[in-house]
Design an enzyme around this catalytic site. Structure first.
Site, PDB file in Angstrom:
ATOM      1  N   ASP A 294      23.461 -25.488 -63.271  1.00  0.00           N
ATOM      2  CA  ASP A 294      22.945 -25.925 -61.968  1.00  0.00           C
ATOM      3  C   ASP A 294      22.628 -27.413 -62.028  1.00  0.00           C
ATOM      4  OD1 ASP A 294      22.262 -25.385 -59.402  1.00  0.00           O
ATOM      5  OD2 ASP A 294      20.368 -24.374 -59.862  1.00  0.00           O
TER       6      ASP A 294
ATOM      7  N   ASP B  19      18.212 -24.286 -61.678  1.00  0.00           N
ATOM      8  CA  ASP B  19      17.069 -25.208 -61.693  1.00  0.00           C
ATOM      9  C   ASP B  19      15.800 -24.487 -61.243  1.00  0.00           C
ATOM     10  OD1 ASP B  19      17.597 -25.027 -59.003  1.00  0.00           O
ATOM     11  OD2 ASP B  19      17.739 -27.180 -58.642  1.00  0.00           O
ATOM     12  N   SER B  20      15.937 -23.207 -60.858  1.00  0.00           N
ATOM     13  CA  SER B  20      14.751 -22.354 -60.648  1.00  0.00           C
ATOM     14  C   SER B  20      13.916 -22.302 -61.924  1.00  0.00           C
ATOM     15  CB  SER B  20      15.174 -20.939 -60.241  1.00  0.00           C
ATOM     16  OG  SER B  20      16.163 -20.441 -61.127  1.00  0.00           O
TER      17      SER B  20
ATOM     18  N   GLU C 147      22.563 -18.727 -49.813  1.00  0.00           N
ATOM     19  CA  GLU C 147      21.179 -18.276 -50.006  1.00  0.00           C
ATOM     20  C   GLU C 147      20.466 -18.132 -48.667  1.00  0.00           C
ATOM     21  OE1 GLU C 147      18.871 -20.454 -52.884  1.00  0.00           O
ATOM     22  OE2 GLU C 147      17.016 -19.391 -52.352  1.00  0.00           O
TER      23      GLU C 147
ATOM     24  N   GLU D  35      24.153 -28.256 -54.443  1.00  0.00           N
ATOM     25  CA  GLU D  35      23.691 -27.840 -53.125  1.00  0.00           C
ATOM     26  C   GLU D  35      24.206 -28.779 -52.040  1.00  0.00           C
ATOM     27  OE1 GLU D  35      19.411 -27.440 -53.101  1.00  0.00           O
ATOM     28  OE2 GLU D  35      19.409 -26.166 -54.890  1.00  0.00           O
TER      29      GLU D  35
ATOM     30  N   LYS E 126      27.099 -25.955 -60.365  1.00  0.00           N
ATOM     31  CA  LYS E 126      26.726 -25.647 -58.976  1.00  0.00           C
ATOM     32  C   LYS E 126      25.985 -26.835 -58.386  1.00  0.00           C
ATOM     33  CE  LYS E 126      23.230 -22.669 -57.916  1.00  0.00           C
ATOM     34  NZ  LYS E 126      22.320 -23.544 -57.152  1.00  0.00           N
TER      35      LYS E 126
HETATM   36  O1  KIV Z   1      18.369 -22.135 -59.366  1.00  0.00           O
HETATM   37  C1  KIV Z   1      18.573 -20.973 -59.017  1.00  0.00           C
HETATM   38  O2  KIV Z   1      18.107 -20.004 -59.621  1.00  0.00           O
HETATM   39  C2  KIV Z   1      19.394 -20.759 -57.834  1.00  0.00           C
HETATM   40  C3  KIV Z   1      19.370 -19.407 -57.197  1.00  0.00           C
HETATM   41  C4  KIV Z   1      19.758 -19.466 -55.794  1.00  0.00           C
HETATM   42  C5  KIV Z   1      20.211 -18.419 -57.909  1.00  0.00           C
HETATM   43  O3  KIV Z   1      20.073 -21.649 -57.408  1.00  0.00           O
END
Ligand code: KIV
Length: 281
Positions: A84, A45-46, A183, A116, A114
């Protein structure tokens, strides 16, 4: 290369073979990363920041993510692909988390998703694992919680928060986590969590002892300069090279150097002569 699966990652961890993990958001970068032998790609999500220009990851949605995941899968069919889960796609309810995680797997062709968070995510992770969705945890600096954390700061730097991270990692593993990303935590915390873990642990700013190292592709090739975290190593300045190419193009057009003869389609001489007679030169 043979398809990278969770078993490949487990085997590499068991052999203590360091693994590589980068983000990608589109087809051309996915092709390059697979060619380079990168083990894991995250459609992160970056993307909200490095591709769309937002100042956080919060505006990213499922509908924005899914087409990018599909493009990356087409470019890199053999890597371990992680989708993500964007802000509020898994926090509202467990059933929404399972449904959205399932979209990454079924529509995007991901190998895992993924999300968080620490122990508060244990029930969600358990439900997703029970629904056949492999989950990579993301602990330490969790950018979706930037408002709560008060900025993008390293985490786990005092005894209490370090112990909490170490305990949370075990709780999430027990809930059925299949891998973990850490992270911005001190190398000591990265080392302890990796040593005690039974799943592959990847670090971005978590020291050299993790099973694999992660970077955001735009950071490591010099295409995102708005903010550079301490953990970023810039391997190239591709942004500067692109800027040079753009300036050269502009100069060539303005001075008549481009297009040259070799960039133009030829026409038979008799046709050209006829056209000149009809319309002048
Ligand atoms: O969204 C992202 O790029 C991440 C980084 C920590 C790899 O979660």
């Amino acid at each position: 290369m043979p398809k990278v699966t969770i078993q490949t990652l487990r085997d590499k961890r068991a052999r203590r073979e360091p693994m590589t993990f980068l983000t990608a958001y589109d087809y051309p970068f996915a092709i390059l990363e697979q060619k380079a032998g990168i083990d894991v790609i995250l459609v992160g999500d970056s993307m909200g920041m490095v591709v769309f220009g937002y100042d956080s990851t919060l505006p990213v949605t499922m509908d924005l993510m899914i087409p990018h995941v599909k493009a990356v899968r087409l470019g890199a069919p053999d890597v371990y692909l992680v989708g993500d889960m964007p802000y509020m796609s898994y926090q509202v309810s467990i059933s929404e988390a399972v449904r959205n995680g399932g979209r990454f797997m079924a529509e995007g062709g991901c190998d895992a998703v993924k999300l968080e968070g620490g122990r508060e995510m244990a029930d969600t992770i358990r439900a997703m694992a029970n629904a056949t969705i492999p989950v990579m945890g993301h602990m330490g600096l969790t950018p979706q919680a930037v408002a709560q954390l008060g900025g993008y700061k390293a985490q786990g730097r005092d005894l209490e928060t370090a112990k909490k991270l170490i305990e949370d990692a075990r709780i999430l593993e027990d809930a059925g986590l299949s891998s973990l990303l850490l992270e911005a935590v001190p190398a000591e915390v990265g080392e302890i969590i990796t040593r005690r873990s039974s799943v592959p642990v990847f670090g971005i700013g978590a020291g050299p002892h993790c099973d694999g190292q992660v970077l955001v592709i735009h950071d490591m090739i010099g295409m995102f300069d708005r903010h550079t975290a301490k953990f970023v190593k810039k391997y190239r300045e591709i942004g500067a090279q692109i800027l040079e190419a753009l300036a050269d193009f502009r100069k060539d057009v303005e001075t008549g150097i481009f297009p040259a003869k070799e960039h133009c389609y030829p026409m038979p001489q008799d046709v050209a002569a006829e056209l000149a007679k009809l319309y002048g030169k």
